[in-house]
Design a protein around this motif. Structure first.
Motif: not given
Length: 486
Positions: A342-348
């Motif tokens: 997960i990447i906050p701001g990238v992966t939904p």
């Protein structure tokens, strides 16, 4: 090959003991430790010398802090020292071969035998009586720099006549000089693929130090700024085959074994303590505030454990801290592996969205994982580690398209769950759906699945990220996963 060289010229004018051709050999490290303690403190201090009784080279010195001492006498305490002697033998394979101590200046000879193991000769007789296979014993006497120039009388005592101890010649075996580490040369090798300065400024917080130890070692080789790793397990025999540990690490906590491995990486040995934090703790037993303090300044979180509850808590911790995170797992008999991130701001979507069926099995159906590591070899472990390592670099360089590991996710933001088939025998309908009967797709192929954020009407709202499609909006109170209410 580095031999022995003489370090000090020893006067023999004032001793009646006849010098022999015996040579007392010290490796450099224990010699320096002896000189920096007994050789500098006031008279009547001492310690034990350890090595092999085959060659009597001193490989370890243990300074004795427990013996009784005065300005004129020093008596070791066997009740304290005997367990230390036993431990060093069991853990390091080094036997007791000598005893070094200091005398007041002017007293060059060993003191007598005053009964009950008291006095230098009395202590020697007690040692020979306790160790029937011991033929000789090193008993160097020091004049410390506390009240003059350092002098060492390298005496050797013999079982057949303790009083007839002899003065030997002292030689120190110097450690070979290690070549200087040229960081610029390393950076020049990798700076097209990754940004060395970015790596040097990166902090990683990781849970799980089993098979993942190889990932940590390799990112450390690249110059990682700081790694905090948490695990409360110890190395056992099987881990040599499945996880890549070494025989001399069996029985050690895995985080301590990792530090031992890192100490062998010459470029980073001098500042290991600054760049590595080992946490021999249970991730699931710690409170939120402690975890926030330990992981709050990390740039990437890694949950390298097959424990469902640890990964589930890790997802909530990453969302609470708004940090990128990687989760990994090996399947039964190592036929396939999975990695989600997960990447906050990238992966939904979050990790829970990716494996929601697993959450349902554990939280609602009482599932308990009984899949062990049988059939899993170091080759599959390292292959999974390589995938994780590549993903970690891609996450760190996500905003730097000029690097080979940069901008991987611009067109693949939703594909944050991947499975890699490691064995042609892995029978899964999803791989059949994607690759069909294509004869060229045998194994080592990966599927990057597009994970939808779970929200109505298609799904129930994800309890962790709410399924809004924007992980930066996730609201997490406690990081512990809550069981559904009846």
């Amino acid at each position: 090959m580095h031999g022995f060289s003489s370090q000090i010229t020893f006067a023999r004018t004032f001793t009646k003991k006849r010098a022999t051709k015996e040579i007392m050999r010290f490796e450099e490290a224990p010699y320096k430790e002896l000189v920096s303690t007994v050789g500098q403190l006031p008279p009547e201090t001492g310690g034990l010398l350890f090595g092999s009784r085959d060659d009597y080279v001193v490989k370890r010195f243990h300074y004795d802090t427990s013996g009784s001492r005065s300005g004129a006498s020093y008596d070791p305490d066997p009740d304290v020292l005997n367990p230390i002697i036993q431990r060093i033998w069991e853990e390091e394979g080094l036997a007791l071969i000598g005893w070094a101590h200091s005398h007041p200046r002017g007293v060059r000879r060993l003191s007598g035998d005053y009964g009950n193991g008291v006095g230098d000769l009395g202590y020697l007789r007690a040692i020979f009586n306790a160790l029937p296979n011991l033929e000789k014993f090193l008993v160097p006497i020091l004049y410390s720099t506390n009240n003059g120039k350092l002098e060492i009388m390298p005496y050797v005592a013999y079982r057949d006549n303790v009083k007839d101890y002899r003065e030997a010649k002292l030689k120190i075996k110097h450690a070979p000089q290690k070549p200087a580490f040229a960081k610029k040369a390393l950076d020049a090798k990798i700076d097209k693929s990754v940004n060395p300065q970015l790596i040097a400024n990166t902090k990683i917080f990781a849970v799980g130090c089993g098979g993942a130890n190889n990932i940590y070692e390799n990112v450390f080789r690249l110059g990682l700024g700081h790694l905090s790793v948490m695990d409360f397990d110890t190395v056992d025999d099987s881990n040599l085959v499945t996880q890549g540990w070494y025989a001399d690490q069996i029985g050690k906590p895995k985080v301590e074994a990792l530090a031992d491995t890192f100490s062998r990486l010459v470029p980073f040995k001098h500042d290991l303590k600054r760049r590595l934090t080992c946490l021999n703790e249970d991730f699931l037993a710690l409170d939120d505030q402690t975890l926030i303090e330990q992981a709050g300044d990390a740039d990437l979180l890694m949950f390298m454990t097959d424990n469902f509850w640890a990964q589930a808590r890790g997802n909530r911790l990453a969302l609470k801290l708004q940090k990128p995170a990687i989760f990994a797992m090996m399947y039964e008999r190592a036929q396939c592996c999975e990695v989600s991130f997960i990447i906050p701001g990238v992966t939904p979507s979050c990790h829970r969205c990716a494996v929601s069926n697993r959450y349902k099995a554990y939280l609602e159906e009482g599932y308990e994982n009984d899949v062990g590591s049988e059939g899993s070899l170091i080759f599959q472990t390292h292959l999974l580690n390589s995938i994780i390592g590549e993903l970690a670099l891609a996450i760190l360089h996500r905003d730097l398209p000029e690097y080979e590991h940069g901008a991987w996710f611009d067109k693949n933001k939703g594909r944050n769950f991947l499975q890699t088939r490691l064995n042609p025998k892995y029978d899964d309908p999803y791989f059949t759906k994607i690759f069909g009967n294509e004869p060229r797709a045998v194994c080592f192929d990966s599927i990057w699945q597009n994970i939808e954020p779970e929200c109505p009407p298609k799904y129930k709202s994800c309890p962790d990220c709410s399924g809004s499609g924007d992980l930066t909006k996730a609201v997490i109170d406690s990081t512990m996963v809550k069981l559904p209410q009846a």
